[in-house]
Design a protein around this motif. Structure first.
Motif, mmCIF file in Angstrom:
data_model
loop_
_atom_site.group_PDB
_atom_site.id
_atom_site.type_symbol
_atom_site.label_atom_id
_atom_site.label_comp_id
_atom_site.label_asym_id
_atom_site.label_seq_id
_atom_site.Cartn_x
_atom_site.Cartn_y
_atom_site.Cartn_z
ATOM 1 N N GLN A 176 66.653 19.851 93.569
ATOM 2 C CA GLN A 176 67.315 20.356 94.767
ATOM 3 C C GLN A 176 67.300 19.309 95.881
ATOM 4 O O GLN A 176 68.303 19.084 96.562
ATOM 5 C CB GLN A 176 66.634 21.638 95.235
ATOM 6 N N THR A 194 73.200 19.139 90.931
ATOM 7 C CA THR A 194 73.792 20.447 90.666
ATOM 8 C C THR A 194 73.588 20.835 89.206
ATOM 9 O O THR A 194 73.296 19.976 88.358
ATOM 10 C CB THR A 194 75.299 20.420 90.957
ATOM 11 N N ASP A 231 75.850 21.509 87.053
ATOM 12 C CA ASP A 231 76.834 20.756 86.261
ATOM 13 C C ASP A 231 76.348 19.333 86.007
ATOM 14 O O ASP A 231 76.509 18.797 84.905
ATOM 15 C CB ASP A 231 78.185 20.724 86.969
ATOM 16 N N TYR A 232 75.764 18.710 87.038
ATOM 17 C CA TYR A 232 75.239 17.351 86.882
ATOM 18 C C TYR A 232 74.121 17.339 85.843
ATOM 19 O O TYR A 232 74.099 16.480 84.957
ATOM 20 C CB TYR A 232 74.704 16.837 88.224
#
Length: 224
Positions: free
Chosen positions: A90, A95, A97-98
């Motif tokens: 965080q 993210t 997706d990453y």
């Protein structure tokens, strides 16, 4: 454990680690090294214990734009396992997706390395003492996912063996294995490489050479 120690190189660190492990009662051991830097250390341990040497293929998941900063790790297998430091992810802006994309990329690299490194069939750890070896631990994410993977292979005992690591990381990993052998526990801890005079990168060619040499050693030991 010692609070500070400078190793000449990974070979010397492995020899020192092997001496400590030889003092333990380790039944039917198998050494599993984390490539690439853990293999020279693991080879010395395997040779001293007359144990087979294999690799456990784990890859760090780096932060966006800062690949050297690990936010987790992944290990392949029938059911690939991933460990993510949610707070670090965080903070780094990683993210979902990453992370998913990086996991896929690292698993592909693991598969390529498996093809390159494998000098024979994988060594079974079922019913054996599994000794997980690296050249040192910092965040512990890679070791954590490796220990999780080992838990599903039915060893009778799991030993984490490293030359150097921070105390807080060892405390966290202690719940995931039966024993920890660590020679240097510096405080404050800065980096694994700071405790080696020679911490040059271990090449793929060196990993392959040592794995084959270890297999040759075991073949010679069992030859009539």
């Amino acid at each position: 454990m010692r609070s500070s120690w400078a190793f000449r190189d990974r070979t010397e660190a492995g020899q020192a680690l092997a001496e400590r492990l030889q003092e333990m009662s380790l039944t039917n051991p198998v050494v599993l090294a984390l490539p690439r830097g853990g293999v020279p250390v693991g080879y010395e341990v395997a040779r001293a214990l007359a144990a087979p040497l294999d690799v456990i293929l784990v890859r760090k998941i780096g932060a966006p734009g800062h690949e050297e900063f690990g936010i987790g790790a992944v290990v392949d297998g029938a059911a690939p396992q991933t460990v993510i430091d949610e707070a670090a992810a965080q903070m780094a802006g990683a993210t979902p997706d990453y992370i998913q994309r990086k996991v896929a990329e690292e698993l592909a690299l693991i598969e390529r390395r498996r093809t390159a490194y494998r000098t024979g069939p994988p060594v079974s750890v079922t019913g054996r003492t599994a000794i997980l070896v690296d050249d040192g631990i910092a965040t512990g994410n890679t070791a954590q996912v490796a220990l999780q993977a080992l838990a599903g292979t039915s060893p009778t005992r799991v030993v984490l063996a490293v030359p150097v690591a921070p105390r807080d990381t060892l405390t966290r990993l202690g719940a995931m294995c039966d024993d920890i052998v660590c020679l240097a526990v510096p405080d404050p801890f800065h980096a694994v490489g700071a405790h080696y005079r020679d911490f040059g990168q271990t090449s793929d060619a060196e990993v392959i050479r040592l794995l084959q040499l270890a297999r040759d050693d075991m073949a010679s030991a069992t030859r009539p």
